[in-house]
Design a protein around this motif. Structure first.
Motif, PDB file in Angstrom:
ATOM      1  N   ALA A  97       0.638  -0.851   0.003  1.00 30.60           N
ATOM      2  CA  ALA A  97      -0.191  -0.075  -0.008  1.00 30.60           C
ATOM      3  C   ALA A  97       0.532   1.047   0.120  1.00 30.60           C
ATOM      4  O   ALA A  97       1.901   1.120   1.064  1.00 30.60           O
ATOM      5  CB  ALA A  97      -1.059   0.022   1.360  1.00 30.60           C
ATOM      6  N   GLY A  98       0.486   2.429  -0.512  1.00 24.82           N
ATOM      7  CA  GLY A  98       1.126   3.750  -0.571  1.00 24.82           C
ATOM      8  C   GLY A  98       0.262   4.251  -0.329  1.00 24.82           C
ATOM      9  O   GLY A  98      -0.775   4.736  -1.282  1.00 24.82           O
ATOM     10  N   LEU A 125      -8.196   1.622  -2.998  1.00 30.08           N
ATOM     11  CA  LEU A 125      -8.509   3.078  -3.367  1.00 30.08           C
ATOM     12  C   LEU A 125      -9.565   3.993  -2.225  1.00 30.08           C
ATOM     13  O   LEU A 125     -10.500   3.701  -2.251  1.00 30.08           O
ATOM     14  CB  LEU A 125      -8.547   3.683  -4.449  1.00 30.08           C
ATOM     15  CG  LEU A 125      -8.391   4.638  -4.578  1.00 30.08           C
ATOM     16  CD1 LEU A 125      -6.785   5.075  -5.226  1.00 30.08           C
ATOM     17  CD2 LEU A 125      -8.753   5.694  -6.289  1.00 30.08           C
ATOM     18  N   SER A 126      -8.661   4.576  -0.833  1.00 28.60           N
ATOM     19  CA  SER A 126      -8.852   5.290   0.207  1.00 28.60           C
ATOM     20  C   SER A 126      -8.802   6.518   0.539  1.00 28.60           C
ATOM     21  O   SER A 126      -7.549   6.708   0.286  1.00 28.60           O
ATOM     22  CB  SER A 126      -9.544   3.818   1.395  1.00 28.60           C
ATOM     23  OG  SER A 126      -7.670   3.838   1.835  1.00 28.60           O
ATOM     24  N   TYR A 127      -9.369   7.125   0.692  1.00 28.36           N
ATOM     25  CA  TYR A 127      -9.964   8.287   1.941  1.00 28.36           C
ATOM     26  C   TYR A 127      -9.907   8.479   3.470  1.00 28.36           C
ATOM     27  O   TYR A 127     -11.361   7.735   3.071  1.00 28.36           O
ATOM     28  CB  TYR A 127     -10.223   9.298   0.414  1.00 28.36           C
ATOM     29  CG  TYR A 127     -10.000  10.540   1.270  1.00 28.36           C
ATOM     30  CD1 TYR A 127     -11.336  10.552   2.000  1.00 28.36           C
ATOM     31  CD2 TYR A 127      -9.211  11.581   1.746  1.00 28.36           C
ATOM     32  CE1 TYR A 127     -11.594  12.273   2.269  1.00 28.36           C
ATOM     33  CE2 TYR A 127      -8.865  12.821   2.563  1.00 28.36           C
ATOM     34  CZ  TYR A 127     -10.514  12.841   2.899  1.00 28.36           C
ATOM     35  OH  TYR A 127     -10.595  14.633   3.089  1.00 28.36           O
ATOM     36  N   ALA A 128      -9.174   8.944   3.929  1.00 28.14           N
ATOM     37  CA  ALA A 128      -9.411   8.969   5.068  1.00 28.14           C
ATOM     38  C   ALA A 128      -9.549  10.157   6.411  1.00 28.14           C
ATOM     39  O   ALA A 128      -8.499  10.888   5.995  1.00 28.14           O
ATOM     40  CB  ALA A 128      -9.070   7.647   6.628  1.00 28.14           C
ATOM     41  N   ARG A 181      -3.731   0.940  -2.589  1.00 27.51           N
ATOM     42  CA  ARG A 181      -3.480  -0.150  -2.044  1.00 27.51           C
ATOM     43  C   ARG A 181      -3.596  -1.733  -2.916  1.00 27.51           C
ATOM     44  O   ARG A 181      -5.007  -1.540  -3.650  1.00 27.51           O
ATOM     45  CB  ARG A 181      -4.443  -1.010  -0.662  1.00 27.51           C
ATOM     46  CG  ARG A 181      -3.854  -2.526   0.074  1.00 27.51           C
ATOM     47  CD  ARG A 181      -4.638  -3.221   1.339  1.00 27.51           C
ATOM     48  NE  ARG A 181      -4.734  -1.643   1.560  1.00 27.51           N
ATOM     49  CZ  ARG A 181      -3.491  -2.239   3.054  1.00 27.51           C
ATOM     50  NH1 ARG A 181      -2.929  -3.345   3.538  1.00 27.51           N
ATOM     51  NH2 ARG A 181      -3.992  -1.055   3.836  1.00 27.51           N
ATOM     52  N   PHE A 182      -2.191  -2.639  -3.084  1.00 26.94           N
ATOM     53  CA  PHE A 182      -2.144  -3.464  -3.675  1.00 26.94           C
ATOM     54  C   PHE A 182      -2.277  -4.570  -3.022  1.00 26.94           C
ATOM     55  O   PHE A 182      -1.554  -5.283  -1.930  1.00 26.94           O
ATOM     56  CB  PHE A 182      -1.069  -3.584  -5.185  1.00 26.94           C
ATOM     57  CG  PHE A 182      -1.244  -3.195  -6.018  1.00 26.94           C
ATOM     58  CD1 PHE A 182      -0.963  -1.890  -6.397  1.00 26.94           C
ATOM     59  CD2 PHE A 182      -2.940  -3.723  -6.892  1.00 26.94           C
ATOM     60  CE1 PHE A 182      -1.437  -1.290  -7.936  1.00 26.94           C
ATOM     61  CE2 PHE A 182      -2.588  -3.088  -8.556  1.00 26.94           C
ATOM     62  CZ  PHE A 182      -2.216  -2.226  -8.558  1.00 26.94           C
ATOM     63  N   ARG A 183      -3.258  -5.786  -3.659  1.00 24.70           N
ATOM     64  CA  ARG A 183      -2.888  -7.602  -2.777  1.00 24.70           C
ATOM     65  C   ARG A 183      -2.554  -8.015  -4.442  1.00 24.70           C
ATOM     66  O   ARG A 183      -3.314  -9.020  -4.557  1.00 24.70           O
ATOM     67  CB  ARG A 183      -4.155  -7.339  -2.308  1.00 24.70           C
ATOM     68  CG  ARG A 183      -4.579  -8.770  -0.765  1.00 24.70           C
ATOM     69  CD  ARG A 183      -5.658  -9.297  -0.436  1.00 24.70           C
ATOM     70  NE  ARG A 183      -5.689  -9.614   0.002  1.00 24.70           N
ATOM     71  CZ  ARG A 183      -5.498 -10.269   2.033  1.00 24.70           C
ATOM     72  NH1 ARG A 183      -5.258  -9.439   2.404  1.00 24.70           N
ATOM     73  NH2 ARG A 183      -5.853 -11.334   2.340  1.00 24.70           N
ATOM     74  N   VAL A 184      -1.676  -8.978  -3.371  1.00 23.42           N
ATOM     75  CA  VAL A 184      -1.921 -10.229  -4.235  1.00 23.42           C
ATOM     76  C   VAL A 184      -1.881 -11.484  -3.127  1.00 23.42           C
ATOM     77  O   VAL A 184      -1.360 -11.698  -2.291  1.00 23.42           O
ATOM     78  CB  VAL A 184      -0.145 -10.006  -5.045  1.00 23.42           C
ATOM     79  CG1 VAL A 184      -0.311 -11.724  -5.627  1.00 23.42           C
ATOM     80  CG2 VAL A 184      -0.447  -9.385  -5.742  1.00 23.42           C
TER      81      VAL A 184
END
Lengths: 195, 418
Positions: free
Chosen positions: B64-65, B389-392, B413-416
């Motif tokens: 995640a970046g 993709l998120s915004y908090a 965030r990428f999830r493999v």
């Protein structure tokens, strides 16, 4: 003499007018193939299409009768008379067509009766549990079709569906309600909803 | 059964994750009564896992970046930064017809672009499971070890050069037995907090006086009036024993307390269900200088499946938390939140939430109000890849000067996974 000819002329004119009117009416009411759209199915005239399975009985001639299936272009291959195209004929017209082919070379006064055994299947895809093709049931509506296909999925748009009538060929899909009557060979697409 | 399902809402989450498609299992559930958007399995998008004997292994790697515009959660002068989080995890889930055993381990590596002092690693490992003695008698167990970091925005942050890290060992057991309409579930939970020293001006801040053992025992009893309505009574007592007494400010923070509520577990046609309860909670502190905290405890945990594609969850709860603020025994936290989950496409799930929290410190006049709001969209690309993709947004409004902050975090965030 003159009166009779006038009456027959008048009859002919009226008959011609009626044929013209019915032709116009049929053209506006019925689609290219299938049942003429009418509220009561009893008056509808079904038109044969590829994939229909019919039983043709010629009275007194078992060897000329049998069960036949219309091929991809709506032809059946009958004994003696060979290939007969029955595409888009109503049942009565088909009987007449076969009788005309039998007379006068083979039979003097053929009595042909034709009944449809299995209609073409209808096709349903999209948001139903088991999309595919299923046997047509007389008088069924789109909602019946969805039920036969396992019911709507949780993402289905249930208010209306896309319907393409059989025989429309390149025809566009129309948006119809779920109470619309279905015809053999029809193609139904249930859409996904987003909210 | 509706009651057993609702019981799970208020007890810690044990057992198998419904969303995992086990190879060879029957069609994963996509449309059960009472199933909300987050519960739904996604055939074709859920990981299959690797079958090992009678277990299934689910490995995953998250990268995640994020951009955080206030990494120190400060008021006027803020520092922003870009952060990378690498999060590998494995879950070993049993595939038995009776009993459940899960083993899990994961780690999080945080690396800051401009503030390497904030770099840290968290990790956890543990096992949880359920023993099915009979259909009506089960025992849930959990044991885990976690190495965690206290958030910079926490009121307990000491303001050191690096955030405070601590170890948390947890053990839980819950026994559930159903007698016809009555279900009784006694439970016990032990947690041991062990705080690391925090590097700060002048050396280190010794946090050993925050180390403590928290023990909780209680019981919940449900009486099923109809399959859709059950009344319940839940009582728990807790003991908080600090390893170092008195603490660095001279206070003995040991305490004990109780939480007693009665409520109803409801299920209206599977589209509106949850718990509502009301009761009383109280915490008594050994040190005479620390006042008793008590108050009405009312709570709600309701889910409303508006349509099969949209679920709304409303939660409200109150709890008494520990603090290091001098002179305060603890704080009474009241939290209300609403979340909406929407399944826009089968593989695109949107989420929005807003949470309000009021922390009322007891013994001092400090009061903190928090607002947390966020939106996120999770796109399931295929069985092996997910993208989020998120915004908090977080805001604290404190009546103590200089302790307000506002913070925005945008994360991709990428999830493999397999």
């Amino acid at each position: 003499m003159r009166r009779r000819s006038t009456r027959s002329l008048g009859h002919g004119a009226i008959a011609g007018l009626l044929v013209l009117l019915s032709g116009v009416l049929a053209a506006t009411l019925s689609p290219a193939n299938g049942w003429a759209q009418s509220a009561s199915l009893g008056e509808a005239t079904y038109q044969l299409g590829p994939g229909d399975r019919v039983r043709i009985s010629v009275f007194g001639h078992k060897d000329l009768s049998g069960e036949f299936e219309l091929d991809g272009v709506g032809r059946v291959s009958l004994p003696l008379i060979g290939s007969v195209t029955l595409l888009n004929n109503s049942l009565a017209d088909a009987e007449r067509e076969i009788a005309d082919r039998l007379r006068p070379d083979y039979l003097k006064n053929p009595q042909v009766s034709l009944e449809v055994l299995n209609y073409r299947p209808f096709y349903i895809i999209g948001e139903v549990r088991s999309p595919g093709s299923y046997a047509y049931v007389n008088g069924m509506s789109v909602l019946n079709a969805v039920a036969i296909a396992g019911g709507f999925t949780y993402r289905a748009r249930e208010e209306n569906v896309y319907l393409r009538r059989a025989g429309d060929g390149e025809g566009e899909e129309r948006l119809v309600g779920v109470e619309t009557l279905l015809l053999p060979g029809d193609f139904v697409k249930v859409r996904e909803r987003f909210f | 059964m509706a009651v057993m399902w609702l019981l799970a809402l208020s007890l810690p989450a044990f057992g198998q994750d419904l969303k995992r498609a086990v190879p060879g299992a029957e069609e994963p559930f996509t449309d059960l009564r009472g199933m909300s958007v987050t519960d739904r399995a996604h055939p074709g998008y859920d990981p299959l896992g690797i079958r090992i004997g009678s277990f299934v292994l689910y490995p995953a790697l998250d990268v995640a970046g994020s951009y955080n515009d206030n990494i120190f959660a400060t008021d006027v002068v803020t520092v922003s930064d870009y952060i990378i989080e690498i999060n590998p995890s494995i879950d070993l889930v049993s595939n038995w017809s009776n009993h459940v055993l899960n083993l899990f381990a994961s780690g999080s590596i945080f690396r800051y672009a401009d503030n390497p002092s904030e770099d840290r690693e968290n990790y956890e490992a543990g096992a949880d499971g359920r023993i099915d003695f009979t259909r009506d008698v089960t025992l849930d167990l959990l044991g885990q070890f976690e190495h965690l970091t206290e958030e910079r925005g926490s009121p307990n942050d000491v303001g050191g050069f690096a955030p405070t890290q601590f170890n948390l060992v947890t053990g839980e057991a819950a026994y559930t037995q159903t007698f016809n309409r009555l279900t009784v579930a006694p439970f016990a939970k032990i947690q041991y907090y062990d705080f690391d020293d925090t590097p700060a001006l002048g050396g280190v801040i010794n946090n050993d006086d925050r180390d403590r053992l928290e023990t909780r025992v209680g019981m919940r009893a449900d009486y099923e009036l109809t399959p859709d309505v059950a009344f319940f009574v839940l009582g728990k007592g807790n003991f908080r024993d600090y390893q170092t007494v008195p603490d660095d400010s001279g206070l003995i923070r040991n305490s004990h307390g109780f939480n007693l509520v009665a409520g109803a577990a409801l299920d209206f046609t599977g589209s509106l269900f949850g718990d509502i309860y009301v009761g009383y909670l109280s915490q008594y502190y050994d040190d005479p200088a620390l006042i008793t905290i008590s108050g009405v405890n009312a709570g709600i945990d309701m889910t409303w499946n508006v349509t099969p594609l949209t679920s709304v969850t409303a939660t409200a709860q109150r709890r008494i938390e520990e603090t290091i603020q001098a002179g305060a025994s603890g704080f009474l936290a009241t939290q209300i939140g609403i979340a909406v989950d929407h399944e826009l496409l089968r593989n695109l799930i949107l989420h929005a939430e807003i949470i309000g929290r009021w922390d009322d410190y007891q013994g001092i006049t400090r009061e903190d109000n928090y607002i947390d709001a966020g939106v996120s969209g999770q796109y399931l690309m295929n069985r092996y890849l997910r993208f989020e993709l998120s915004y908090a947004f977080t805001q604290r409004d404190s009546n103590v000067a200089g302790d307000d902050y506002a913070r925005n975090i945008v994360m991709a965030r990428f999830r493999v996974q397999y």
